[in-house]
Design a protein around this motif. Structure first.
Motif, short mmCIF file in Angstrom:
data_model
loop_
_atom_site.label_atom_id
_atom_site.label_comp_id
_atom_site.label_asym_id
_atom_site.label_seq_id
_atom_site.Cartn_x
_atom_site.Cartn_y
_atom_site.Cartn_z
N GLN A 16 38.34 51.94 84.87
CA GLN A 16 38.43 50.67 85.53
C GLN A 16 37.37 50.92 86.40
O GLN A 16 37.14 50.47 87.67
N GLU A 17 36.45 51.74 86.75
CA GLU A 17 35.24 52.21 87.14
C GLU A 17 33.84 51.25 86.62
O GLU A 17 33.27 51.04 88.06
N TYR A 18 33.98 50.14 86.10
CA TYR A 18 32.39 49.52 85.97
C TYR A 18 33.05 48.58 86.08
O TYR A 18 32.92 47.48 87.03
N SER A 19 34.37 47.69 85.18
CA SER A 19 34.88 46.50 85.64
C SER A 19 36.33 46.59 86.25
O SER A 19 37.35 47.21 85.01
N LEU A 20 37.53 45.96 87.11
CA LEU A 20 38.47 46.09 86.82
C LEU A 20 39.38 45.51 86.22
O LEU A 20 38.13 44.59 85.27
N GLY A 21 40.32 45.72 84.95
CA GLY A 21 40.48 45.17 84.60
C GLY A 21 40.35 44.90 82.62
O GLY A 21 41.09 45.16 81.70
N PRO A 70 36.75 63.04 74.82
CA PRO A 70 35.71 61.53 75.57
C PRO A 70 35.53 60.96 76.48
O PRO A 70 36.72 61.87 77.20
N VAL A 71 34.79 60.24 77.01
CA VAL A 71 34.24 60.47 78.21
C VAL A 71 35.42 59.31 78.56
O VAL A 71 35.54 58.29 77.83
N LEU A 72 36.10 58.84 79.34
CA LEU A 72 36.38 58.33 80.01
C LEU A 72 35.91 56.86 81.21
O LEU A 72 35.92 57.50 82.04
N ASP A 73 37.27 55.75 81.43
CA ASP A 73 36.60 55.14 82.40
C ASP A 73 37.72 54.09 82.61
O ASP A 73 37.78 53.09 81.62
N SER A 115 30.20 53.81 83.76
CA SER A 115 30.53 53.13 82.14
C SER A 115 30.74 54.67 81.42
O SER A 115 30.22 55.71 81.45
N ALA A 116 31.79 54.45 80.80
CA ALA A 116 31.71 55.69 79.38
C ALA A 116 30.48 56.13 78.64
O ALA A 116 30.69 57.11 78.88
N ILE A 117 30.05 54.69 78.60
CA ILE A 117 29.06 54.89 77.88
C ILE A 117 27.64 55.84 77.76
O ILE A 117 27.47 56.65 77.92
N GLY A 118 28.07 54.85 79.78
CA GLY A 118 26.51 55.57 81.15
C GLY A 118 26.98 57.51 80.61
O GLY A 118 26.10 58.46 81.65
N CYS A 138 37.66 52.53 79.18
CA CYS A 138 36.56 52.60 77.94
C CYS A 138 37.14 53.79 77.61
O CYS A 138 37.72 54.72 78.33
N ALA A 139 36.15 54.21 76.51
CA ALA A 139 36.43 55.41 75.65
C ALA A 139 34.96 55.82 74.84
O ALA A 139 34.65 55.24 74.31
#
Length: 252
Positions: free
Chosen positions: A198-203, A193-196, A143-146, A206-207
């Motif tokens: 579709q790494e955690y969830s398809l569709g 910014p860190v991006l995600d 995730s971007a958060i993680g 996140c940033a």
């Protein structure tokens, strides 16, 4: 006389430091102090002092009385048992405003005692939150958060986390190779910014951007449906711009 060592750095951390210096300077003048005197004392241009003082006034930390600045009522509760509730209320207000401005869900998360926690979420029908289909605490690698939180830890702290939460494949885009993941975390610039994607969830895309206040290792994040991925970069830039007021609300 300008105060020696007054930070003049740009960006959200510089803004936070200058705002705290303004607050401290007003505290040194029990009878109140005019803006012009504050500007001279701190070595900050008058328009910048006015902007910082007005921001502190909105939060209740300063008040303008008869043309001079004095401490506001919010200062009185600092250090008391209700400080936590005050900070929480400020945080939720800020996140709600940011959600409406972005038209997207907004999250505040922290890394504390070796674990990730999503502390607050501002979402709505027009700004749905990400479905937590796998526990966020165990999926920081995806995730971007993680990744934003892990990026603020030192090398040993990252390795410790990944040893307790091995990187599992959640989508075809998830990075599961620990060496590759560590390399990316170490090379991630703190100001980008860190991006995600579709790494955690398809569709979902996140940033996240870092939010630091005192000893807090935190981040501010947003999520969008993948069909709105073209909005993600601008949303991330807005998150970074809004980080300073959030840090100020948490730090004082």
């Amino acid at each position: 006389m300008p105060v020696r060592g007054l930070p003049v750095s740009a960006g959200p951390f510089g803004v936070l430091r200058r705002a705290l210096r303004v607050l401290e300077a007003v505290d040194r003048h029990p009878g109140g102090v005019p803006e012009a005197a504050l500007a001279r004392e701190l070595g900050i241009p008058l328009p910048a002092v006015r902007e910082l003082a007005e921001a502190l006034e909105l939060e209740g930390y300063l008040a303008r009385v008869d043309g001079v600045w004095t401490l506001g009522g919010a200062v009185a509760v600092l250090g008391q048992h209700n400080r936590e509730q005050l900070v929480r209320a400020r945080l939720e207000q800020r996140l709600g405003e940011l959600r409406d401005e972005l038209g997207a869900a907004v999250y505040f998360s922290r890394y504390h005692d070796g674990e990730l926690s999503v502390e607050a979420v501002a979402a709505g029908d027009h700004a749905p939150a990400v479905l937590e289909w796998v526990d966020f605490r165990a999926t920081a690698h995806a995730s971007a958060i993680g990744k934003c939180l892990l990026g603020q830890l030192d090398h040993d702290g990252r390795r410790d986390h990944l040893s307790r939460h091995p990187a599992a494949r959640l989508t075809a885009r998830t990075i599961t190779d620990q060496q590759q993941l560590m390399h990316r975390l170490e090379r991630q610039p703190a100001t980008v910014p860190v991006l995600d994607i579709q790494e955690y969830s398809l569709g979902t895309v996140c940033a996240a951007v870092p939010v630091s206040a005192g000893t807090t290792v935190g981040c501010l994040a947003t999520s969008l449906p993948v069909e709105q991925a073209h909005r993600l970069r601008a949303a991330a830039e807005l998150l970074a711009d809004r980080a300073a007021p959030l840090m100020l609300a948490m730090a004082v």
